[in-house]
Design a protein around this motif. Sequence first.
Motif, PDB file in Angstrom:
ATOM      1  N   CYS A   1       0.851  -1.194  -0.032  1.00 38.94           N
ATOM      2  CA  CYS A   1       0.029  -0.118   0.216  1.00 38.94           C
ATOM      3  C   CYS A   1       1.036   1.315  -0.081  1.00 38.94           C
ATOM      4  CB  CYS A   1      -0.934   0.259   1.427  1.00 38.94           C
ATOM      5  SG  CYS A   1      -2.350  -1.068   1.017  1.00 38.94           S
TER       6      CYS A   1
ATOM      7  N   GLU B   1     -12.402  -2.802   8.283  1.00 39.71           N
ATOM      8  CA  GLU B   1     -12.823  -3.217   6.646  1.00 39.71           C
ATOM      9  C   GLU B   1     -11.968  -2.318   5.520  1.00 39.71           C
ATOM     10  OE1 GLU B   1     -15.166  -5.124   3.811  1.00 39.71           O
ATOM     11  OE2 GLU B   1     -14.997  -5.338   5.826  1.00 39.71           O
ATOM     12  N   GLU B   2     -11.960  -1.026   5.717  1.00 39.26           N
ATOM     13  CA  GLU B   2     -11.648  -0.337   4.556  1.00 39.26           C
ATOM     14  C   GLU B   2     -10.232   0.489   4.870  1.00 39.26           C
ATOM     15  OE1 GLU B   2     -13.044   0.422   1.939  1.00 39.26           O
ATOM     16  OE2 GLU B   2     -15.176  -0.482   2.496  1.00 39.26           O
ATOM     17  N   SER B   3      -9.745   0.349   6.032  1.00 43.48           N
ATOM     18  CA  SER B   3      -8.325   1.030   6.289  1.00 43.48           C
ATOM     19  C   SER B   3      -7.475   0.486   7.436  1.00 43.48           C
ATOM     20  CB  SER B   3      -8.876   2.538   6.798  1.00 43.48           C
ATOM     21  OG  SER B   3      -9.376   2.568   8.043  1.00 43.48           O
TER      22      SER B   3
ATOM     23  N   PHE C   1      -7.352   2.235   2.064  1.00 42.65           N
ATOM     24  CA  PHE C   1      -6.900   0.999   0.885  1.00 42.65           C
ATOM     25  C   PHE C   1      -7.373   1.632  -0.526  1.00 42.65           C
ATOM     26  CE2 PHE C   1      -7.893  -1.944   4.572  1.00 42.65           C
ATOM     27  CZ  PHE C   1      -6.476  -1.905   4.887  1.00 42.65           C
ATOM     28  N   SER C   2      -8.318   2.156  -0.629  1.00 44.27           N
ATOM     29  CA  SER C   2      -8.898   2.484  -1.905  1.00 44.27           C
ATOM     30  C   SER C   2      -8.216   4.035  -2.417  1.00 44.27           C
ATOM     31  CB  SER C   2     -10.351   2.981  -1.922  1.00 44.27           C
ATOM     32  OG  SER C   2     -10.591   3.816  -0.862  1.00 44.27           O
TER      33      SER C   2
ATOM     34  N   CYS D   1      -2.942  -3.087  -2.687  1.00 45.69           N
ATOM     35  CA  CYS D   1      -3.531  -2.635  -1.504  1.00 45.69           C
ATOM     36  C   CYS D   1      -4.916  -2.963  -1.487  1.00 45.69           C
ATOM     37  CB  CYS D   1      -3.624  -0.989  -1.498  1.00 45.69           C
ATOM     38  SG  CYS D   1      -3.455  -0.309   0.257  1.00 45.69           S
ATOM     39  N   GLU D   2      -5.702  -3.408  -2.358  1.00 46.50           N
ATOM     40  CA  GLU D   2      -7.043  -3.892  -2.229  1.00 46.50           C
ATOM     41  C   GLU D   2      -6.952  -5.167  -1.525  1.00 46.50           C
ATOM     42  OE1 GLU D   2     -10.376  -2.947  -3.210  1.00 46.50           O
ATOM     43  OE2 GLU D   2      -9.412  -0.987  -2.908  1.00 46.50           O
TER      44      GLU D   2
ATOM     45  N   TYR E   1      -5.633  -6.093   1.283  1.00 42.77           N
ATOM     46  CA  TYR E   1      -6.075  -6.106   2.371  1.00 42.77           C
ATOM     47  C   TYR E   1      -7.497  -5.832   2.890  1.00 42.77           C
ATOM     48  CZ  TYR E   1      -1.029  -5.050   3.403  1.00 42.77           C
ATOM     49  OH  TYR E   1       0.478  -4.997   3.677  1.00 42.77           O
ATOM     50  N   ARG E   2      -8.337  -5.156   1.973  1.00 44.46           N
ATOM     51  CA  ARG E   2      -9.713  -4.627   2.167  1.00 44.46           C
ATOM     52  C   ARG E   2     -10.450  -5.902   2.710  1.00 44.46           C
ATOM     53  NH1 ARG E   2     -12.764  -0.861  -2.196  1.00 44.46           N
ATOM     54  NH2 ARG E   2     -14.614  -0.466  -0.737  1.00 44.46           N
TER      55      ARG E   2
END
Length: 628
Positions: A413, A438-440, A455-456, A463-464, A466-467
Amino acid sequence: LVRSHRQIAALEEWKPIVRRPMKIVRSITTTPLRLKTNSANNSEEQMDLSLYPETTGTKIGTVKVKFSEPALQYTLIGCADEWTDFPVQPPSDVEKSWDFTMIEESFIISCNGLQLVELIFSDSNNSYCEFYRGKDVGVIQINNGDTASDYYWGYETDWIPVQSGLIPWDLESMPLQMKPKSTTDFFKVGHFGSSAGSFIGWFEISLNPPMEYSITNCTSAPVEFPTQPPNTTATDAVWTFLKSSEDLVVSLQKQELLKFTFTECSHSWKGDVVGNLMITSIEIYRAGCPSFTVENSVNGNWLVQDPGTRIEIICKGNSFLNGSATISCQEGGSWEQVIPSCVEIQEWKPIVRRPMKIVRSITTTPLRLKTNSANNSEEQMDLSLYPETTGTKIGTVKVKFSEPALQYTLIGCADEWTDFPVQPPSDVEKSWDFTMIEESFIISCNGLQLVELIFSDSNNSYCEFYRGKDVGVIQINNGDTASDYYWGYETDWIPVQSGLIPWDLESMPLQMKPKSTTDFFKVGHFGSSAGSFIGWFEISLNPPMEYSITNCTSAPVEFPTQPPNTTATDAVWTFLKSSEDLVVSLQKQELLKFTFTECSHSWKGDVVGNLMITSIEIYRAGCPSFTV
């Protein structure tokens, strides 16, 4: 020694006589009525007691005692109508303890352990005295004319006879316990607000099987209880009503029969609305102590308890008790002590090796690490993230103690070292939190959030990956030169890694959780050196569960005790070896005690110094059993 919670027998004590008339439910054929007085012999005060077969039965008779001089006297109406001197006079103590007993043929009065008189019914010249013969006294009423009785010796479970009229009762905070009349096939409880006129409704129960209930303004016709009690004489059992603002729970003998929510009621039962009750076809009632929950305790939840019950709170191994270990349910439906709590034990624990895995879901509980590195030291924190102990690595996060700014990287990331947008406090000793949702990914220091890496937002497509991942294990890598301690629970399990585990099984019980995907596991036993192999103990988890032991069993053998309703792969197994035997337990239930007398290769003695574990997810040491 781990014990489950237990209930200790009902408590007896001197209890004040707080009103007259006052009825005490007691069979004085089997248990004397014991009263305490503090009257001087010349006071002319009296004890005045009426005897009933049951709360609504016809009075059998009346017994009285008078504190007079030169002799104390008694009378039993219909047998000894005149005041009569006790043939044996009581001790001279002012404070006296009196026992009243009525058996088949006679009435007995004792004081301070000394029998003063036994009035035999057949010896009386009064024919009415025969009426007492063979009667079972179930209730004693302390009358208005009683000026001497101060206390009675009773159980905290003493029931209150039902009398006509409204009973003040806050049903939202005080459970109601009841016993129906033995002759009835129904009973009902009327609910009122704090004033008599504010009628809410009736809750009526039909005792004929299948049992049914009806509720004013809620049910248009009788409805069968969703749970029917098996093999229970409903008229001789204890019913419990407990209302909240949203529902009413009805139980019989502590088995919940109904939890009725008020959503379908045309007239609102919702809220804290009940201030009075009216009870019909009920013999006796009392208040139960409210249910409660103690998080992190062995039992967790306690239902409504009977007065006179003492509960012992046992905390789980990862917590300590804050408050009293035992609490008593008092008459009137209140707990004598404040409900205790079990506080989870957390502490800074040293990082003793690298690599080192810590089992922790950092989605729900941050991983907290302590460092003592100067900002210009160039030391690093180096952490790998896994979904579980044997899962594929998700990624790696690092922190570098550099100047002019501390930096971080999350492989895939943020591959380059990047300055924290918010720099941590200048303290050398720092407490770090690592959280992945979930997102970070979030990194904080001394309570200050330094970065949230979404992540987005990354230019790196990896990096996705990890999501949405659940991190269950963090590995502190060999390259980590900064992490000194982690904040953890005393119960932290240790992920199983390959190789031998130093372990003195004769003095330190082994606790294990198998992998969720396995149908067997085994434990290899070695001496203090790796080459001194003793044998394998293998367990098959498919029912019926079996075990085999190298040099002891020629084929798999069924456990003599099979655990009921237990998911073996999600439960805790415990091995404890002595010089003579090996004890295997599952969820603290002993399944096997295997003695080594039939083994061709000796397992006897203090021989185990190392273990090798396969198909086990995590393990830890339990505290040894002991005897007091």
